[in-house]
Design a protein around this motif. Structure first.
Motif: not given
Length: 595
Positions: A195-197, A579-580, A277-278, A237-238
């Motif tokens: 999630x997030x990528x 960031x894996x 956007x942070x 870290x956001x």
């Protein structure tokens, strides 16, 4: 571990030497290489270290990042699933590598993180030429560690592409064209390996050939890229979010004035829009919007004379501007002039190239960079070479003016400068290609983001002097039609003049040893092994495999299929903290060609 690393390095080098001793059967190569001299030249007459990736290799990959990551001497730092990538050549930072499309620079003046936002689908790339080592005497700023020149196809055909894979990956593309025109559209998307990528990428590229008689050729190109992606932990870290757009337009004209004199001109325009956007859950908390504009033109004349040799003389003018909510409105202008002379001696067995370039920026003093290189053809298939040259890089707008709670730029930064020399040997015949190079680059006023280990604020500064010494090798073996071997290695030793209490964010984060081995059997099955050694606590091993098969549906319709498994062992690493990189990925690609 250190002794093991040295033994592995020596083993790869000994393989190079053994192959060199037993290679035979000479053949000539088409004069396609232009990156090392700015005019076409036979690869056995090139005095520098050049790697060429042709269309037969390009078609096997799904992205430009994946393609470049398998080249000796190149290290790619990746965020996300190849969404953002920073190329390094021989230890140079991503800011010290020049990226070009058809000989036109596309480096972004805001930040080098955007340099590989290339508005050209992989299917429309004819070949990629990579020049390793300093090249500021030809190309100016940023060409410190090397140059990546992406050369697009001259003509097109009808094809359709479909890809599916892990993490809801989809790839849909098509092109239509003929000998004088083509247009290509591609759409890629993925739900993300975590999630997030997630990402969506739209790419459109077109080229038109406009000949005027027999002696004047014009190529008009236009490309568009729209990339939207999750950027969780990319810079802080956001759960961040980012969107990149790029438009590239160029007009290349070649005038054959006489059999001995050719004039090339380029007019280009590039704009890049970056929206960041942070915290995507609270967009009003912190957001940036940057747009850069680059206008440029160059003219190069090449004169082939019997007495002096080949003379290449040229001039460039470019204007970079920025409109940013965080960096303000900025502008810089560059004017450059360069001269290069190539001489052939002893019945063309010795080739000597000397050159010099003067770059003038309004904000800084002139930067004059000379270059001298030489190769000696011992045999038609074997040459020795050496090169010496200087380089420089002006700071990016981000390095000069960016500020936030975790990062602080410096408007008083000095340009970087460097001197590099190398010695090498190349062998090229029908079944074998070998490159071995020793290099040494000394840089001054290196620019990097640094902090003390107990602090949270990253500050950009000129960190001092750094020396990069290394050994690089690349071997391609084709002993028979059913077996092909490719192996490469780059060993780099860094001597730094940086206070011990400082931590480097970019400049010193490179593997000491970066090696790979690719085995192709029966022309359909690929096995790829990658081994990287940073230190005793960070050693990486990746295993990738792919199955390729071509089918003929009819006399005019063919099908190329490819089944790919990346990171088969499901190893997890990080190029950037937090960031894996993706684990195991499976992709299936189909390409329908109409002749």
């Amino acid at each position: 571990m250190a002794m093991l690393s040295i033994r592995k390095t020596m083993a790869i080098t000994l393989l190079d030497i053994l192959v060199l001793c037993f290679a035979q059967e000479v053949y000539e190569i088409e004069p396609l290489v232009v990156i090392a001299t700015r005019y076409p030249q036979n690869i056995m007459e090139i005095t520098r270290t050049v790697t060429i990736i042709d269309s037969t290799e390009i078609i096997k990959h799904t992205s430009l990042v994946e393609l470049l990551d398998g080249i000796a001497g190149i290290d790619i730092k990746i965020r996300g699933d190849n969404i953002q990538a920073d190329p390094s050549i021989r230890g140079a930072t991503f800011q010290q590598v020049l990226v070009m499309i058809d000989g036109v620079r596309v480096n972004d003046p805001q930040t080098g993180h955007h340099n590989l936002n290339i508005p050209v689908p992989l299917s429309e790339i004819e070949r990629i030429e990579i020049l390793k080592g300093t090249a500021s005497s030809l190309y100016g700023s940023d060409a410190c560690g090397g140059v990546i020149n992406i050369i697009t196809k001259k003509s097109g055909q009808i094809n359709g592409r479909l890809g599916i894979g892990s993490f809801s990956y989809h790839n849909l593309g098509a092109s239509i064209g003929n000998k004088s025109f083509y247009i290509d559209f591609e759409n890629k998307s993925s739900a993300g390996y975590e999630p997030g990528y997630e990402y969506q990428i739209h790419n459109l590229f077109s080229k038109v050939n406009i000949p005027i008689g027999r002696n004047i050729k014009n190529d008009f190109s236009i490309g568009y890229l729209n990339k939207i992606f999750g950027a969780k932990n990319f810079y802080a870290p956001y759960p961040s979010w980012e969107a990149n757009k790029a438009i590239f337009v160029s007009l290349n004209s070649q005038w054959i004035v006489s059999p001995n004199f050719i004039l090339n001109t380029d007019l280009s325009f590039r704009t890049h829009i970056d929206t960041f956007v942070l915290d995507r859950n609270n967009p009003s908390f912190y957001a940036n919007h940057h747009q850069t504009f680059t206008y440029g033109g160059q003219i190069i004349g090449t004169l082939d004379t019997r007495r002096v040799g080949i003379i290449a003389i040229g001039a460039e003018l470019s204007i970079d501007s920025l409109n940013s909510t965080r960096l303000g409105q900025r502008k810089q202008q560059r004017t450059a002039f360069f001269l290069q002379i190539e001489n052939k001696l002893l019945k063309d067995r010795i080739i000597l190239i000397s050159g010099i370039r003067d770059d003038y920026y309004r904000q800084i003093e002139n930067s004059i960079n000379p270059h001298l290189s030489l190769c000696y053809r011992i045999l038609p298939s074997l040459k020795l070479r050496t090169a010496l040259g200087s380089s420089f890089r002006v700071p990016s707008f981000t390095e000069l003016y960016y500020r936030d709670p975790a990062n602080k730029g410096d408007s008083l930064l000095k340009p970087e400068s460097g001197i590099e020399y190398e010695f090498g040997a190349d062998l090229q015949n029908k079944s074998t290609s070998i490159q071995i190079t020793l290099f040494n680059r000394l840089t001054e006023d290196d620019i990097d983001w640094v902090k003390k280990s107990n602090e949270t604020l990253w500050q950009v500064m000129n960190i001092g002097k750094t020396r990069f010494s290394g050994l690089e090798s690349a071997v391609n073996l084709n002993p028979n039609p059913w077996l092909r071997l490719k192996t490469g290695m780059c060993y780099i030793y860094i001597t730094k003049d940086l206070p011990g209490e400082y931590v480097s964010k970019y400049a010193l984060q490179i593997p000491k040893i970066n090696s790979y081995l690719t085995i192709t059997t029966l022309s359909i099955l690929d096995f790829n092994l990658v081994w990287q050694y940073y230190d005793e606590n960070d050693t990486r091993f990746l295993f990738n495999t792919a199955l390729n098969k071509k089918f003929r549906i009819s006399k005019k319709i063919g099908l190329d299929s490819r089944f790919i498994i990346d990171n088969l062992l499901d190893k997890r690493y990080e190029d950037f903290q937090g960031v894996p990189l993706p684990g195991r990925e499976l992709n299936v690609m189909l390409n329908i060609l109409v002749s």
